[in-house]
Each structure stands twice: as structure tokens, then as C-alpha cells.
Design a protein around this motif. Structure first.
Motif, PDB file in Angstrom:
ATOM      1  N   LEU A   1      42.080  20.348 -25.618  1.00  0.00           N
ATOM      2  CA  LEU A   1      41.912  21.321 -26.692  1.00  0.00           C
ATOM      3  C   LEU A   1      42.819  22.517 -26.410  1.00  0.00           C
ATOM      4  O   LEU A   1      42.748  23.125 -25.349  1.00  0.00           O
ATOM      5  CB  LEU A   1      40.457  21.766 -26.775  1.00  0.00           C
ATOM      6  CG  LEU A   1      40.051  22.579 -28.014  1.00  0.00           C
ATOM      7  CD1 LEU A   1      40.287  21.800 -29.298  1.00  0.00           C
ATOM      8  CD2 LEU A   1      38.595  22.991 -27.920  1.00  0.00           C
ATOM      9  N   SER A   2      43.664  22.828 -27.380  1.00  0.00           N
ATOM     10  CA  SER A   2      44.653  23.873 -27.197  1.00  0.00           C
ATOM     11  C   SER A   2      44.554  24.913 -28.302  1.00  0.00           C
ATOM     12  O   SER A   2      44.004  24.650 -29.371  1.00  0.00           O
ATOM     13  CB  SER A   2      46.064  23.264 -27.171  1.00  0.00           C
ATOM     14  OG  SER A   2      47.053  24.240 -26.938  1.00  0.00           O
TER      15      SER A   2
ATOM     16  N   LYS B   1      38.350  28.051 -27.937  1.00  0.00           N
ATOM     17  CA  LYS B   1      38.341  26.832 -27.116  1.00  0.00           C
ATOM     18  C   LYS B   1      37.125  26.785 -26.193  1.00  0.00           C
ATOM     19  O   LYS B   1      36.378  25.809 -26.172  1.00  0.00           O
ATOM     20  CB  LYS B   1      39.633  26.742 -26.280  1.00  0.00           C
ATOM     21  CG  LYS B   1      40.904  26.716 -27.082  1.00  0.00           C
ATOM     22  CD  LYS B   1      42.129  26.544 -26.202  1.00  0.00           C
ATOM     23  CE  LYS B   1      42.319  27.653 -25.191  1.00  0.00           C
ATOM     24  NZ  LYS B   1      42.537  28.975 -25.835  1.00  0.00           N
ATOM     25  N   SER B   2      36.934  27.861 -25.431  1.00  0.00           N
ATOM     26  CA  SER B   2      35.815  27.893 -24.487  1.00  0.00           C
ATOM     27  C   SER B   2      34.476  27.928 -25.207  1.00  0.00           C
ATOM     28  O   SER B   2      33.487  27.338 -24.738  1.00  0.00           O
ATOM     29  CB  SER B   2      35.934  29.114 -23.567  1.00  0.00           C
ATOM     30  OG  SER B   2      37.090  29.027 -22.763  1.00  0.00           O
TER      31      SER B   2
ATOM     32  N   ASP C   1      37.351  23.747 -18.189  1.00  0.00           N
ATOM     33  CA  ASP C   1      37.819  24.901 -18.947  1.00  0.00           C
ATOM     34  C   ASP C   1      38.977  25.544 -18.194  1.00  0.00           C
ATOM     35  O   ASP C   1      38.782  26.176 -17.157  1.00  0.00           O
ATOM     36  CB  ASP C   1      36.674  25.890 -19.137  1.00  0.00           C
ATOM     37  CG  ASP C   1      36.996  26.978 -20.159  1.00  0.00           C
ATOM     38  OD1 ASP C   1      38.060  26.892 -20.814  1.00  0.00           O
ATOM     39  OD2 ASP C   1      36.192  27.910 -20.300  1.00  0.00           O
ATOM     40  N   GLU C   2      40.185  25.331 -18.683  1.00  0.00           N
ATOM     41  CA  GLU C   2      41.412  25.840 -18.075  1.00  0.00           C
ATOM     42  C   GLU C   2      41.503  25.483 -16.585  1.00  0.00           C
ATOM     43  O   GLU C   2      41.580  26.362 -15.716  1.00  0.00           O
ATOM     44  CB  GLU C   2      41.528  27.346 -18.282  1.00  0.00           C
ATOM     45  CG  GLU C   2      41.613  27.738 -19.751  1.00  0.00           C
ATOM     46  CD  GLU C   2      41.800  29.238 -19.960  1.00  0.00           C
ATOM     47  OE1 GLU C   2      42.198  29.928 -19.002  1.00  0.00           O
ATOM     48  OE2 GLU C   2      41.552  29.697 -21.084  1.00  0.00           O
TER      49      GLU C   2
ATOM     50  N   THR D   1      40.170  22.283 -21.867  1.00  0.00           N
ATOM     51  CA  THR D   1      40.957  23.296 -22.557  1.00  0.00           C
ATOM     52  C   THR D   1      42.093  23.711 -21.632  1.00  0.00           C
ATOM     53  O   THR D   1      41.948  23.684 -20.402  1.00  0.00           O
ATOM     54  CB  THR D   1      40.128  24.543 -22.910  1.00  0.00           C
ATOM     55  OG1 THR D   1      39.820  25.262 -21.715  1.00  0.00           O
ATOM     56  CG2 THR D   1      38.846  24.154 -23.629  1.00  0.00           C
ATOM     57  N   THR D   2      43.222  24.098 -22.200  1.00  0.00           N
ATOM     58  CA  THR D   2      44.340  24.515 -21.368  1.00  0.00           C
ATOM     59  C   THR D   2      45.326  25.358 -22.153  1.00  0.00           C
ATOM     60  O   THR D   2      45.419  25.242 -23.378  1.00  0.00           O
ATOM     61  CB  THR D   2      45.072  23.295 -20.762  1.00  0.00           C
ATOM     62  OG1 THR D   2      46.068  23.751 -19.834  1.00  0.00           O
ATOM     63  CG2 THR D   2      45.751  22.464 -21.836  1.00  0.00           C
ATOM     64  N   HIS D   3      46.053  26.197 -21.407  1.00  0.00           N
ATOM     65  CA  HIS D   3      47.204  26.917 -21.947  1.00  0.00           C
ATOM     66  C   HIS D   3      48.503  26.382 -21.351  1.00  0.00           C
ATOM     67  O   HIS D   3      49.578  26.850 -21.715  1.00  0.00           O
ATOM     68  CB  HIS D   3      47.103  28.416 -21.621  1.00  0.00           C
ATOM     69  CG  HIS D   3      46.050  29.136 -22.392  1.00  0.00           C
ATOM     70  ND1 HIS D   3      46.160  29.405 -23.736  1.00  0.00           N
ATOM     71  CD2 HIS D   3      44.854  29.645 -22.012  1.00  0.00           C
ATOM     72  CE1 HIS D   3      45.080  30.057 -24.151  1.00  0.00           C
ATOM     73  NE2 HIS D   3      44.275  30.214 -23.127  1.00  0.00           N
TER      74      HIS D   3
ATOM     75  N   VAL E   1      42.831  23.768 -31.981  1.00  0.00           N
ATOM     76  CA  VAL E   1      41.550  24.210 -32.548  1.00  0.00           C
ATOM     77  C   VAL E   1      41.631  24.287 -34.067  1.00  0.00           C
ATOM     78  O   VAL E   1      40.700  23.900 -34.774  1.00  0.00           O
ATOM     79  CB  VAL E   1      41.136  25.569 -31.938  1.00  0.00           C
ATOM     80  CG1 VAL E   1      39.917  26.122 -32.678  1.00  0.00           C
ATOM     81  CG2 VAL E   1      40.830  25.436 -30.465  1.00  0.00           C
TER      82      VAL E   1
END
Length: 270
Positions: free
Chosen positions: A33-34, A41-42, A214-215, A244-246, A262
Motif C-alpha cells: 500500500l503506497s 496508509k497506517s 507498517d513501513e 505500507t511503504t515509501h 490508497v
């Protein structure tokens, strides 16, 4: 009690003051999820995790607006693990025989609890190996012991550049570095993070389960970020990953097609 193999769909009603509706159809293996900071996201991950109680009961009816569809559809329980990535101080604690009185971080506390699970896992597989050998099935005994060896080999490979190797003749996790013995809380934040992820995967004993992260790239070197998903799947091909990630590096190793923005799973309610 019937356990789900994986989650097929996540639906969340009335997110963000009732203005948004989430419908996310999931892949069996990897889901990323980006989105930009603050897009939710979180929030989405936390809502889903809270809809599953600590015993693995799928309790959609207890958290208004969250519906999880599983495979098989009639499952009543699901195995879930959650990895969070913050290595910030949480409290002062005295862990006798495990670490000195010190300022504990969230990763230290997570690793302390995982050590307990690791010990239970070893007792479990040890008993199964003995039973197999008593039946004269050396091949089965070897197969039971293989995941732990793979875990140890992976840790040694990942930590090779710092000269650390995992001590293989102790029940608890220890490391050797140039003649010195180290415990997990003496590792760097990135090493703690990777160790926590891999212990979490190992102790599920290759059962189907869902791993929320989460990240997870926080504190990880870019090379470790690129390897992360493949390492997890190598250790347990039955896991479903939802993260989730950046970081572009996390998906560079063949997972670009598994990214969901998202904005693509939001429906405006008007």
C-alpha cells in the motif's frame, strides 16, 4: 476453529469522518500500500489489525465498518503478526539475565517478547524431531530442522559485513563478533528490525498467516530493503504480506505490480 489461509478483501466503511469507503482486493502473496504522507496508509492497516482480536478471532462485527473476507470464506480465525518500525524509547525496565537496566526501545521490547516465542518454537520442533527419529524417519527430522538453519544462515549472510555471526549452540539468540558475545539489544536499529521480522516469520513454522508491516524499510539499508520480501517468502511460502511503504527499493525485486495506491481503493461517499 477454522483458520483462514489468507485475506481476499478488506472493506472499511465511513473512514475519515464518514466521507470515504475502502475496498481493497488482495493478492494471495504480496500487497504493498503506497501513497503520500497523511493519506491514510497506517490508518487502514491499524483498522484491519484491530478487527482481529488477540486470539485470532475474526471479529468484524465488533469493529463498526470493517469487513474482512477470507479464503476459505467460512474461516473463523486467522493467524496474524504485526511488525512496526519505530526504535524510540518506551520505558525504563530491568530485564534480569537479558539486559541491564536501560532505556528500552520499542524494538528492544519486541525482540524480548520474540525471544520467548523463539524458545517455544525450539521446544516444539525439538519434540517433533525426536518423534521423527524414534519412528526412524531421519528425512522428516531433517525437514523439520531446516527452517531454523535457513533462518540462521540468512542472519549470518545479512550481518556478514559487520563480522557478526549467530551463535548456534545456545537456546536464546546471541551473536559473536570478533570474540565478543552480543545480545539483540546491542545491535543497530536496522539489525534489530531485520532480526525482529525474521524471528516473527520463523516462529509461525511455515503455517499460512498474514504478516502486516507498517513501513518496514525504516532503518534498513537499501540492499536489505530490496531483499526483504523475497527473504520472507523464502522462509515461509505460505505467508501473505500486507505492508505500507515509501521506499521504491522494497518493490524493486519483482514486486512493482503488487503496489496499490490508497487513492485507487477509496470510494467517495459524497
Amino acid at each position: 476453529m477454522k483458520h483462514a489461509d489468507y485475506i481476499e478483501q478488506i472493506e472499511i466503511e465511513s473512514l475519515w469522518s464518514g466521507k470515504r469507503h475502502v475496498v481493497w482486493n488482495l493478492d494471495r502473496r504480496v500487497n504493498v500500500l503506497s501513497g503520500i504522507n497523511g493519506v491514510g496508509k497506517s490508518t487502514i492497516i491499524n483498522k484491519v489489525v484491530k478487527s482481529i482480536d488477540k486470539n485470532g478471532d475474526i471479529v468484524n462485527h465488533l469493529l463498526k465498518g470493517v469487513c474482512i473476507k477470507t479464503n476459505p470464506a467460512d474461516a473463523t480465525h486467522i493467524r496474524v503478526d504485526v511488525i512496526r518500525s519505530f526504535d524510540r524509547p518506551v520505558l525504563n525496565v530491568d530485564m534480569t539475565n537479558h539486559m541491564d537496566t536501560c532505556l528500552l526501545t520499542e524494538l528492544d521490547w519486541q525482540l524480548y517478547k520474540l525471544q520467548r516465542k523463539y524458545l517455544d518454537y525450539q521446544v516444539n520442533i525439538g519434540n517433533r524431531i525426536i518423534e521423527s527419529l524414534q519412528r526412524g524417519d531421519a528425512q522428516e527430522a531433517h525437514a523439520i530442522s531446516e527452517p531454523k538453519k535457513k533462518f540462521q544462515d540468512l542472519i549470518d549472510d545479512l550481518f556478514r559485513d559487520t563480522g557478526k555471526t549467530i551463535v548456534r549452540n545456545e537456546n536464546e539468540i546471541r551473536f559473536s563478533q570478533i570474540g565478543e558475545t552480543l545480545v539483540p539489544y546491542q545491535l543497530s536499529s536496522g539489525e534489530k528490525q531485520m532480526l525482529a521480522i525474521l524471528i516473527t516469520v520463523l516462529v509461525e513454522d511455515r503455517q499460512p498467516y498474514v504478516l502486516f508491516m507498517d513501513e518496514p524499510e525504516v532503518s534498513l539499508h537499501v540492499d536489505w530493503q530490496e531483499r526483504l520480501i523475497n527473504i520472507i517468502l523464502e522462509m515461509n511460502p505460505n505467508v501473505q504480506i500486507i505492508l505500507t511503504t515509501h521506499s521504491p527499493a522494497v518493490i524493486m525485486n519483482g514486486w512493482m505490480g503488487h503496489v496499490t495506491e490508497v487513492s485507487d481503493i477509496l470510494i467517495d461517499k459524497g
